[in-house]
Design an enzyme around this catalytic site. Structure first.
Site, short mmCIF file in Angstrom:
data_model
loop_
_atom_site.label_atom_id
_atom_site.label_comp_id
_atom_site.label_asym_id
_atom_site.label_seq_id
_atom_site.Cartn_x
_atom_site.Cartn_y
_atom_site.Cartn_z
N GLU A 291 41.83 14.71 -33.61
CA GLU A 291 41.82 13.31 -34.26
C GLU A 291 42.02 13.39 -35.62
O GLU A 291 41.02 13.33 -36.49
CB GLU A 291 40.68 12.45 -33.74
CG GLU A 291 39.16 13.22 -33.93
CD GLU A 291 38.22 12.16 -33.57
OE1 GLU A 291 38.26 10.94 -33.80
OE2 GLU A 291 37.15 12.68 -33.11
N ASP B 229 39.23 10.83 -24.42
CA ASP B 229 39.01 10.30 -25.70
C ASP B 229 40.24 10.05 -26.60
O ASP B 229 40.91 11.08 -26.88
CB ASP B 229 38.02 11.10 -26.39
CG ASP B 229 37.62 10.63 -27.64
OD1 ASP B 229 38.01 9.76 -28.38
OD2 ASP B 229 36.75 11.12 -28.44
N GLU C 70 44.84 9.90 -32.42
CA GLU C 70 43.62 10.99 -31.40
C GLU C 70 44.33 10.99 -29.97
O GLU C 70 44.80 9.91 -29.20
CB GLU C 70 42.40 10.62 -31.53
CG GLU C 70 41.55 11.32 -30.47
CD GLU C 70 40.03 11.13 -30.42
OE1 GLU C 70 39.59 9.65 -30.64
OE2 GLU C 70 39.12 11.73 -30.37
N HIS D 69 30.78 15.48 -27.23
CA HIS D 69 30.82 15.99 -28.47
C HIS D 69 30.28 17.30 -28.31
O HIS D 69 29.26 17.58 -28.66
CB HIS D 69 30.06 15.33 -29.88
CG HIS D 69 31.03 15.35 -30.92
ND1 HIS D 69 30.83 16.63 -31.45
CD2 HIS D 69 31.57 14.54 -31.78
CE1 HIS D 69 31.73 16.71 -32.81
NE2 HIS D 69 32.14 15.19 -32.78
N ASP E 112 39.20 3.31 -31.27
CA ASP E 112 38.98 4.65 -30.52
C ASP E 112 38.35 4.46 -29.00
O ASP E 112 37.15 3.63 -29.09
CB ASP E 112 37.83 5.44 -31.52
CG ASP E 112 38.08 6.86 -31.12
OD1 ASP E 112 38.28 7.16 -29.99
OD2 ASP E 112 37.75 7.59 -32.17
N HIS F 37 36.64 17.71 -31.57
CA HIS F 37 35.70 18.21 -30.82
C HIS F 37 36.03 18.52 -29.26
O HIS F 37 36.88 17.85 -28.93
CB HIS F 37 34.62 17.17 -30.77
CG HIS F 37 35.03 15.72 -30.44
ND1 HIS F 37 34.76 15.39 -29.22
CD2 HIS F 37 35.46 14.73 -31.26
CE1 HIS F 37 35.29 14.07 -29.10
NE2 HIS F 37 35.85 13.64 -30.40
#
Ligand code: CO
Length: 299
Positions: A193, A101, A282, A168, A90, A160
């Site tokens: 994700e 992300d 993700e 987040h 990640d 998120h």
């Protein structure tokens, strides 16, 4: 529509730039990783490469294997190497605090269908994204695909929103059908994700902890803690950071003090049941007029 944000504004350009850097690093990382690759070496390589391309790590490279779903990461002097595991990378990149992300599963365990389940769930989720879509609807698309493979989504991990210097923020994007939630709007920047598992679909905290973030900035007396706090507020601000990024003596002491005073909080590794496997996929998206733009897709 008059209130829609201008998607050519500088903040969105920075989200896009972070996404392009991330996509390139992810692609090369997948090519480099093999059984025997050291955690530290691949982590340091990714950090350097992100910087060479003009970004900064948005958070420490997460390397989570097998039953670990998230928050695994290389520690100082980490001697571990990748084994015949299901490995989730990640990756976070930021440009002036604007984030991308994304995650990829590299599988050396011989379970391609579990990897496919989270990848296909992500594809289905991305197809649903447009202004007005309810986050529960996205979760429902994820759950349906993973169910169809005969696996479970991990329901206590969610996608998120991505804020400025904040990895987040609202809204959470569930990995199952959920009543609660909100409707997405043009200009929302969201990481989606899905996690798929052959276990029960609920992670709990493990013992290892390598990732931290600032919680309340307040003065501390201990010298090492003070020194660490200075670096945190100047360099990482409110983004997650790695224990190994802190340039202080007795980093363990410094972090324990900062945690005791609720100045920082840790992100312990999150795990499924021992013996089970977890896959993850993700991407980060910007919600547009007629769907979404995936900022972290490879060119
Ligand atoms: Co991520």
């Amino acid at each position: 529509m008059a209130d829609d944000p201008d998607l050519s504004a500088e903040r969105y350009e920075k989200h896009r730039e972070a996404g392009e850097i991330l996509a390139q690093v992810r692609e090369e990382l997948v090519d480099r990783v093999e059984v025997g690759t050291s955690y530290l070496e691949i982590t340091e390589w990714s950090e350097e490469h992100i910087r060479e391309l003009g970004g900064e790590p948005g958070f420490p490279l997460n390397i989570s294997v097998d039953e670990e779903a998230a928050h695994g990461a290389a520690g100082p002097d980490d001697a571990r190497a990748i084994g015949e595991d299901m490995v989730k990378f990640d990756i976070g990149v930021h440009v002036d605090g604007w984030l991308a992300d994304a995650a990829v599963t590299v599988d050396f365990s011989g379970n391609p269908e579990l990897v496919e389940a989270s990848e296909e769930a992500l594809a289905a989720a991305l197809d649903t994204v447009e202004p007005g879509v309810h986050t529960g609807e996205i979760g429902s698309a994820i759950e349906e695909v993973i169910d169809g493979y005969g696996y479970n989504p991990v329901v206590n991990l969610t996608g998120h929103g991505l804020g400025h210097w904040d990895q987040h923020v609202e809204p959470n994007v569930p990995n199952r059908a959920a009543q609660q939630g909100i409707e997405l709007s043009v200009g929302d920047v969201v990481a989606i994700e899905p996690f798929a598992t052959d276990g029960p679909g609920k992670v709990r905290e493990g013992a290892d902890e390598q990732i931290y973030a600032l919680e309340n900035e307040r003065s501390v007396r201990n010298r090492q803690a003070r020194q660490a706090l200075k670096q945190i507020t100047e360099e990482f601000r409110t983004l997650p950071f790695a224990k190994r990024w802190l340039d202080v003596d007795r980093v363990g002491v410094a972090l324990r003090r900062l945690k005791m005073q609720d100045v920082v909080h840790g992100y312990p590794v999150l795990k499924e049941q021992d013996g089970n496997l977890v896959s993850q996929a993700e991407h980060t998206v910007i919600v547009t007029d007629d769907g979404c733009e995936v900022t972290t897709r490879s060119a």
